[in-house]
Write a protein that holds these residues in place. Structure first.
Motif, short mmCIF file in Angstrom:
data_model
loop_
_atom_site.label_atom_id
_atom_site.label_comp_id
_atom_site.label_asym_id
_atom_site.label_seq_id
_atom_site.Cartn_x
_atom_site.Cartn_y
_atom_site.Cartn_z
N ARG A 36 43.74 39.39 25.67
CA ARG A 36 43.87 38.62 24.45
C ARG A 36 45.37 37.88 24.66
O ARG A 36 45.43 36.59 24.10
CB ARG A 36 44.17 39.94 23.51
N LEU A 37 46.43 38.42 25.20
CA LEU A 37 47.62 37.65 25.27
C LEU A 37 47.44 36.25 26.27
O LEU A 37 47.79 35.08 25.82
CB LEU A 37 48.62 38.46 26.05
N LEU A 38 46.46 36.39 27.15
CA LEU A 38 46.28 35.37 28.17
C LEU A 38 45.67 34.09 27.20
O LEU A 38 45.90 33.00 27.37
CB LEU A 38 45.27 35.77 29.45
N THR A 39 44.83 34.74 26.49
CA THR A 39 44.18 33.67 25.42
C THR A 39 44.99 32.96 24.62
O THR A 39 44.90 31.82 24.39
CB THR A 39 43.06 34.42 24.71
N GLY A 40 45.89 33.92 24.09
CA GLY A 40 46.93 33.08 23.18
C GLY A 40 47.60 32.17 23.95
O GLY A 40 48.11 30.96 23.41
N PHE A 41 48.28 32.41 25.18
CA PHE A 41 48.88 31.49 25.81
C PHE A 41 48.02 30.05 26.47
O PHE A 41 48.27 28.90 26.23
CB PHE A 41 49.36 31.99 27.19
#
Ligand code: TIU
Length: 202
Positions: A36-41
């Protein structure tokens, strides 16, 4: 975003982490949060660097002091169910499929726990003109904390995503977050994935 060592060898049964006697299920549980964090970045167009702890097939970058640790019946370089433990090019050294690096995202292989030791990590950061690093990955008190400490000493601002990192030992994770952020951020800061995504979207 610096994603530390989200490799099958640490997260899946039959890898290096399991060979040390650890229950790896705790680490597998954070994969969706890291994703989820990776997708945000990725949506924000911000740089992502993935690291992998692994050694050359000839083990020339594996010091005896590191090889002769752990449960000595299965050591780094020995064959396991996912190939040779912690060796580059073997299935176990791969990043878990859910976090597969995209073309354009750097993947840094490192022979140590810290990402700066015998690597070009600092050059990667400088080429991308990065000053603020947000860390995720495993394990919190070993490779993540070592790398944060090395980065802090080199003048980078470091923030740990508290729910996108995990340890085989819950008390070690808690202690790491406490010791990083104590004394006014002696090593850096910590925040949840939700808070970080909120800031990225602001
Ligand atoms: N054993 C353990 O907790 N960690 C490592 O050996 N490497 C990383 O943290 N990646």
């Amino acid at each position: 975003m610096i994603i530390i060592d989200m490799q099958r060898d640490f997260v899946e049964p039959g890898g290096f982490g399991a060979s040390l006697g650890n229950d790896v299920s705790r680490l597998g549980a954070i994969v969706p949060t890291v994703a989820r964090l990776l997708t945000g970045f990725r949506h924000a167009g911000l740089p992502v660097i993935h690291t992998r702890e692994c050694h050359k097939p000839d083990l020339s970058d594996l010091p005896d002091a590191k090889r002769n640790r752990g449960t000595l019946d299965l050591r780094i370089g020995d064959p396991g169910p996912m190939g040779r433990l912690l060796v580059a090019g073997e299935a176990g050294a791969d990043i878990v499929p859910e976090l597969k690096p995209l073309p354009g995202e750097a993947v840094l292989d490192k022979p140590g726990k810290g990402a700066f030791c015998r690597t070009n990590f600092e050059e990667l950061l400088q080429e991308r003109d990065l000053q603020q690093l947000i860390f995720a990955g495993v394990t919190t008190e070993v490779c993540v904390q070592t790398t944060m400490r090395e980065a802090n000493d080199r003048g980078y601002d470091c923030l740990l995503a508290t729910d996108a990192t995990e340890s085989y030992f819950p008390s070690f994770k808690a202690a790491t977050i406490e010791m990083i952020t104590a004394q006014g951020g002696i090593i850096g800061w910590a925040a949840s994935t939700d808070k970080i995504l909120e800031a990225l979207n602001a």
